[in-house]
Design a protein around this motif. Structure first.
Motif, PDB file in Angstrom:
ATOM      1  N   GLU A  12       0.826  -1.198   0.000  1.00  0.00           N
ATOM      2  CA  GLU A  12       0.000   0.000   0.000  1.00  0.00           C
ATOM      3  C   GLU A  12       0.866   1.256   0.000  1.00  0.00           C
ATOM      4  O   GLU A  12       1.981   1.257   0.529  1.00  0.00           O
ATOM      5  CB  GLU A  12      -0.906   0.017   1.231  1.00  0.00           C
ATOM      6  CG  GLU A  12      -1.986  -1.043   1.231  1.00  0.00           C
ATOM      7  CD  GLU A  12      -3.154  -0.705   0.323  1.00  0.00           C
ATOM      8  OE1 GLU A  12      -3.107   0.343  -0.355  1.00  0.00           O
ATOM      9  OE2 GLU A  12      -4.113  -1.487   0.296  1.00  0.00           O
ATOM     10  N   LYS A 146      -6.734   0.990   4.854  1.00  0.00           N
ATOM     11  CA  LYS A 146      -5.756   0.297   4.023  1.00  0.00           C
ATOM     12  C   LYS A 146      -4.986  -0.667   4.926  1.00  0.00           C
ATOM     13  O   LYS A 146      -4.597  -0.301   6.034  1.00  0.00           O
ATOM     14  CB  LYS A 146      -4.790   1.283   3.360  1.00  0.00           C
ATOM     15  CG  LYS A 146      -5.440   2.152   2.289  1.00  0.00           C
ATOM     16  CD  LYS A 146      -4.423   3.043   1.581  1.00  0.00           C
ATOM     17  CE  LYS A 146      -5.086   3.786   0.423  1.00  0.00           C
ATOM     18  NZ  LYS A 146      -4.126   4.646  -0.304  1.00  0.00           N
ATOM     19  N   THR A 153       5.598   2.450   4.858  1.00  0.00           N
ATOM     20  CA  THR A 153       4.598   2.893   3.885  1.00  0.00           C
ATOM     21  C   THR A 153       4.897   4.316   3.429  1.00  0.00           C
ATOM     22  O   THR A 153       4.724   4.664   2.252  1.00  0.00           O
ATOM     23  CB  THR A 153       3.186   2.850   4.501  1.00  0.00           C
ATOM     24  OG1 THR A 153       2.923   1.542   4.981  1.00  0.00           O
ATOM     25  CG2 THR A 153       2.131   3.244   3.473  1.00  0.00           C
TER      26      THR A 153
END
Length: 215
Positions: A12, A146, A153
């Motif tokens: 993600e 998410k 991330t």
């Protein structure tokens, strides 16, 4: 023969508007917001962020020296030699660092930027703990759903923003401090130049512009 396996799911990333919303939810929660901001607009590894000492921050020149990493209670060198190159600090991150230093209890050159009061400044905060206690709830309040979000991330999101913003591959690799291809290594600039500073400032503007827009 061994066959390569594809990832079942792409990692993600966070969009600029999502990062800005998380920053809005983290207002007043320090030093978590400052650490999150640095990760978002500079793409640093979490060990590098929490391994920072005040002597690494050149406030006058707006440059950050990445001299060590702090992971799971162990201090060491950054991941690669290229990881140790200085970085330009975007203005919003520089201002956040200045404000945090005014509030911090430990501000000597050899003190951790994100020193933990629990250890009386002898160790930095544990990034995983800050994420669970502060960042994860901010993400939930921002209604961002998410899976498997974490400090890394923000590094992936930063890389995606650099590429999608048209920043040259050479500058992107320099800001990310990767050392993968020989051709890339051959083109590394040894100093913090205006092109890298402009690129870093552009990413900060994307993120912070969205924060202002959602206020």
């Amino acid at each position: 023969m061994r066959q390569s396996r594809r990832r079942a799911q792409q990692p993600e990333i966070l969009e600029p508007a999502e990062i800005a919303e998380i920053l809005r939810e983290l207002r007043g929660i320090e030093p978590v917001r400052t650490a999150f901001l640095i990760a978002a607009v500079m793409g640093m590894r979490r060990g590098e962020i929490f391994g920072l000492q005040w002597g690494d921050v050149d406030f006058d020149r707006g440059i950050l020296h990445v001299r060590r990493s702090y992971v799971d209670g162990v201090k060491g060198l950054p991941k690669t030699e290229s990881s140790r190159r200085p970085l330009p600090i975007p203005e919003p991150a520089l201002e956040a660092l200045k404000e945090w230093k005014e509030k911090a209890s430990y501000t000597g050159a050899n003190d951790w930027v994100f020193a933990s009061g629990v250890s009386f400044g002898k160790q930095p905060y544990w990034p995983g703990t800050l994420w669970r206690r502060n960042v994860a709830p901010a993400i939930e309040r921002a209604k961002i759903v998410k899976p498997k979000l974490g400090w890394h991330t923000l590094r992936r999101s930063y890389a995606s923003l650099l590429l999608s913003s048209g920043v040259s591959l050479r500058v992107s690799m320099e800001l990310m401090r990767h050392s993968t291809a020989e051709m890339t290594l051959a083109t590394y600039a040894q100093t913090v130049g205006s092109e890298k500073r402009d690129a870093g400032s552009m990413i900060a503007s994307l993120v912070l512009g969205n924060e202002v827009a959602t206020s």
